[in-house]
Design an enzyme around this catalytic site. Structure first.
Site, PDB file in Angstrom:
ATOM      1  CE1 TYR A  70      -3.253  -3.158   0.274  1.00  0.00           C
ATOM      2  CE2 TYR A  70      -3.489  -2.415   2.254  1.00  0.00           C
ATOM      3  CZ  TYR A  70      -3.714  -3.269   1.371  1.00  0.00           C
ATOM      4  OH  TYR A  70      -4.506  -4.469   1.357  1.00  0.00           O
ATOM      5  CG  PHE A 215     -14.721  -4.454  -2.504  1.00  0.00           C
ATOM      6  CD1 PHE A 215     -14.703  -3.004  -2.367  1.00  0.00           C
ATOM      7  CD2 PHE A 215     -15.256  -4.755  -3.707  1.00  0.00           C
ATOM      8  CE1 PHE A 215     -14.977  -1.997  -3.395  1.00  0.00           C
ATOM      9  CE2 PHE A 215     -15.812  -3.906  -4.668  1.00  0.00           C
ATOM     10  CZ  PHE A 215     -15.827  -2.498  -4.524  1.00  0.00           C
ATOM     11  N   PRO A 216     -15.563  -4.835   1.896  1.00  0.00           N
ATOM     12  CG  PRO A 216     -15.310  -4.112   4.079  1.00  0.00           C
ATOM     13  CD  PRO A 216     -14.602  -4.376   2.697  1.00  0.00           C
ATOM     14  CG  LEU A 217     -18.087  -0.418   3.381  1.00  0.00           C
ATOM     15  CD1 LEU A 217     -17.579   0.743   3.599  1.00  0.00           C
ATOM     16  CD2 LEU A 217     -18.607  -1.029   4.298  1.00  0.00           C
ATOM     17  N   GLY A 220     -23.433  -2.519  -4.745  1.00  0.00           N
ATOM     18  CA  GLY A 220     -24.121  -2.586  -5.871  1.00  0.00           C
ATOM     19  C   GLY A 220     -25.538  -2.004  -5.823  1.00  0.00           C
TER      20      GLY A 220
END
Length: 290
Positions: A70, A215-217, A220
């Site tokens: 990162y 990518f928990p949030l 869609g």
């Protein structure tokens, strides 16, 4: 929306024991967004990044996920600036196994010498003598899994790594890796709208591993007007992102969500999700929506 007070909402998510010695609050924080575009270089507002990290700890976060890739190392150096010397109960999980050749470019490298180099650099950049949890960021398909995990196990025996995890793997990978080292966590993409790793989650549950959904949030179309997230969010006076986190926490006691953000306001909103209580009916409605 569910609001956050001056106390520590992350504590209300409950706890999980990684291995036999790392107990964390289940709702953590991920540092990937504390970098520039393409997860490359410094963030637009480095001082806000420091404020985010300090506020996360104030709000009860004891599990922070980062990686040498990162920035590279941008997030680690911000962590050190914001929080070193670290609180006794803070568990920092980092990752190694990607080379960065430019913005948005990720090259898996699992050669033992490279992994050792990156672990040594992480120790230096984080300012610690031992990494709490080192996760193999990706399996390098050109190097046998046993060699990659074996090098991490060697570093563990040397006292430089406390616990070992894997990232973005399948159950077969976990089986092979488990013959070389004790694996305490697995980090795969998983969210309300993308549950392709369901079998890996089940595997982790059966063996007492932590499951860290990245990518928990992602929600869609579920968050669209009149959709299930929108409707239930109104019922609970919550935001769709809070609802997505609450669903993950209820989905499994092994789940350790690490929603990331570069904004204190968004951080506070995310962590307030630990106070949401979904009914079984609401949980089932969300689960059936995909």
């Amino acid at each position: 929306m569910t609001s956050v007070s001056s106390d520590a909402p992350a504590r209300e998510a409950g706890t999980f024991l990684l291995g036999d010695d790392l107990r964390v609050h289940r709702l953590g924080y991920g540092t990937m967004q504390l970098t520039g575009p393409g997860v490359w270089g410094d963030p637009a507002d480095p001082e806000e990044a420091v404020r985010v990290l300090r506020r996360a700890v104030e709000l009860g976060v004891t599990f922070i996920d980062t990686a040498d890739a990162y920035g590279p190392f941008t997030a680690d150096l911000l962590l050190r600036k914001a929080l070193h010397p670290y609180p006794d109960d803070l568990v920092i999980a980092t990752k190694a196994g990607f080379a960065r050749t430019g913005p948005g470019e990720w090259v898996p490298i699992g050669r033992p010498a490279y992994l050792r180099q990156q672990v040594e650099l992480s120790l230096r950049n984080l300012g610690v003598e031992r990494i709490d949890l080192l996760q193999l960021h990706r399996i390098d398909p050109t190097v046998p899994i046993a060699e990659q995990v074996g090098e991490l196990a060697a570093l563990q025996r040397e006292g430089k790594i406390r616990q070992i995890g894997l990232s973005e793997v399948n159950t077969a990978d976990l089986e092979v890796a488990g013959k070389t080292a004790t694996i305490v966590s697995v980090q795969n993409r998983y969210n309300l709208a993308d549950r392709a790793a369901e079998d890996v989650l089940t595997y982790a549950e059966e063996r007492g591993m932590g499951f860290v959904p990245w990518f928990p949030l992602a929600t869609g179309a579920l968050a669209g007007s009149g959709g299930p997230l929108d409707r239930i969010a109104d019922e609970l006076s919550a935001s769709p992102s809070q609802l997505a986190i609450a669903w993950l926490l209820k989905r499994s006691p092994n789940m350790l969500p690490i929603p990331g953000t570069s904004s204190v306001a968004h951080l506070e909103n995310n962590l307030a999700a630990a106070r949401l209580t979904l009914t079984d009916k609401q949980f089932d409605a969300l689960s059936a929506a995909v």
